[in-house]
Motif scaffolding. Sequence first.
Motif, PDB file in Angstrom:
ATOM      1  N   ASP B  77     -16.899  23.503 -33.366  1.00 35.13           N
ATOM      2  CA  ASP B  77     -16.379  24.590 -32.532  1.00 35.13           C
ATOM      3  C   ASP B  77     -17.436  25.673 -32.319  1.00 35.13           C
ATOM      4  O   ASP B  77     -17.516  26.284 -31.266  1.00 35.13           O
ATOM      5  CB  ASP B  77     -15.134  25.224 -33.190  1.00 35.13           C
ATOM      6  N   GLU B  80     -19.856  25.353 -29.141  1.00 35.06           N
ATOM      7  CA  GLU B  80     -19.232  25.060 -27.853  1.00 35.06           C
ATOM      8  C   GLU B  80     -20.087  25.542 -26.671  1.00 35.06           C
ATOM      9  O   GLU B  80     -20.322  24.804 -25.707  1.00 35.06           O
ATOM     10  CB  GLU B  80     -17.845  25.692 -27.799  1.00 35.06           C
ATOM     11  N   ARG B 104     -15.401  15.668 -29.589  1.00 30.07           N
ATOM     12  CA  ARG B 104     -15.175  17.117 -29.443  1.00 30.07           C
ATOM     13  C   ARG B 104     -15.597  17.599 -28.053  1.00 30.07           C
ATOM     14  O   ARG B 104     -15.007  18.512 -27.504  1.00 30.07           O
ATOM     15  CB  ARG B 104     -15.966  17.852 -30.543  1.00 30.07           C
TER      16      ARG B 104
END
Lengths: 315, 223
Positions: B77, B80, B104
Amino acid sequence: MSENKSRLQTLFEQGEFVVTGEIGPPKAATGEGIREHAKHLQGYCDATNLTDNQTAIVRLSSIAAGIHVLRAGMEPIVQMTCRDRNRIAIQSDLLGAYSLGIKNLLCLTGDHQSFGNHPTAANVFDVDSIQLIRMVKRMRDEKVFACGEQIKHDEPRFFIGAVANPFADPFEVRVYRMEKKINAGAQFFQTQIIFDLERFERWMELVRERGLHERAYIMAGVMPVKSAKVASYMQKFVSGMIVPDDMIERLKKAENQQAEAVEICVEQIKYIKNIKGVKGVHIMAVGWEEIVPTIVEKAGLLPRPAVPGVKVAVV
Amino acid sequence: MIIAEQKPFEEIARMVEIFDKVLILGCNECVTVCLAGGEKEVGLMATSLRLLRKQGDRPIITLEETITRQCEWEYLDQIEKLAEEAECIISMACGVGVQFVAERFPDKWVIPALNTKSAGGSVKHGLWEERCGLCGECILHKTGGLCPVARCSKRILNGPCGGSQNGKCEVKDVDCIWDQIYKKMTIIGKLEQLLEIEPEKDWSKARDGGPRKVVREDVMIYE
C-alpha cells in the motif's frame, strides 16, 4: 498353486545354483534383437532380466521386452523402477504384466534421470524400492491395492526380487537395507556387479550374521569386462561400483583381452559359488550377450536343470 | 528463508526493452539476506539498466524502492503512488513477492528479476543450500532432523539407495543425506528405527495435492 510358480522360484526351491542373464531392450520399436538374445541365452541361463529404461535412457518397455522373451521360450525377470511411474501406473503395469504371463519382478528405485538422455525430465519417485516391494507383496498375499482396496479376483502373484549393492556406502547400512527389503517382501536378490571379491565376502559375512541368506535367495552379480579400457571407464564413471586396479592391470597385460575377460569372470563365478549363502549368479554382459554361453560352460554350470511342469509362455 | 538468485541481466534488460519508466522494487526480507533483491541490488540494477539504455540511445527512467516485505498488502500500500508513475514494476522479490505485486496493482506489468530456488539457508558466506521440501507433513523426527524429501535426489524415504558412495550422492555435487541420516541416527542411538519400513508418503499434503492453504479461523478479522 505350484503350477503358477515361476521357473526361477522353482529352481531356487529345488536347491539349484541358479544362473540368470540380462537383456537391455533396444532404443527402437522392435523385439527382434531381444528374441535373438533370448535364444542365445536359452539353455545357458534359467531366466533373464529385462532392464527398465536403464541409466534413464528411453528404451522399449521392460514389460513388452518380457513378452518378447516369453515368445522366444525363455523366462523373463521384468525390472520395475520408481523413477517414471507413480503408484497408480506401477500397479496398473503390474496387472498387465502378470496377465500376460510374467511371473518374476525385480523392484528397484532406478537411476536418477540426470544420467540419461532426458536429463530435464521430471522424476516421480512417488514410492521407493522398499515401498514398491511391499506393495507387490500386499497385492499378492493380502489381495489389496496400495490404497487398501480389495483386489476381488486374479491378483498378480509375482516372485519378488530386489537388488543389493555391497559396494555402496555406508557399508553396514547395505545389510540393514537388505533386511528391510526382505521384511518388505523381497524373496530373491541380485547384487551389483562384483569385482572386489574381498569386500563381497565381508558383506556376505554380515548377511549371514543376520541370517538373511536363509530368508532370501542371493544371486551374485558378475560381468565380463571386455577390455582394460572399458574397465577404466567403469572405474571412473559408473557410480556404485568398485573396479580394482589389479583387474585393469591384468586385462592390460593380456595378449587377448577378451579371452582374459572371460577367464576373470569364470574365476569369479567359481569362487563366488563356494561362498556360503550365495544361491546363484547373475551375469550382466552389457553389450556382450553372445559371450554368456561360453562363460556358463567354462564355469561348469552346464547343463542347466530342466523344470518339468512349469509353463514358459505368453498367456 | 526463501533462497533466490538474480536472473541474467541481459534477460531482465530484454524484458523491459519496451518500457521507458520502470519501478525497481526490492524486498527487505529473505532476498536481502541472500543478496539477490535488497536495497543494494536494486541500486545496482537501476544503474546497470540506465547505462545500457543510454548506450542504446533509448534512455530509461528508473524509480527505486525497497519495502519491508513484498508478500504483505500493508507494505505494498505504501508504494501506490510510485507504482502509478511507472509503466512497469521489476520485482526483485521471490515468486511470492512478484505475485503479490501483480495482484495489488492489477493494471501494471510486473517483471520478475529473480529465480526463486528453494527454502533453505546460508551454510557459509556465499553458499545457500536447500533444506526444506515444503512437503506439508514433516518427518524430520524420523530422520534425525535431516530431510530426505528436500535433500535426497530421489526423495526416497527408505534410503540410502545403491548410488551412495563416500558420503556422496550418485548425482553430481550432492551430499548423500541418507549417509548423514545414518550417522546421526547412530550417534543418537536410534539406528534400529531406520529398519522400520517407512510407508508411502501422503503427497497430497505437498504441492501434488494442488495449491495449499493454511486457515486460522481464530485470528481472522471479519468486517
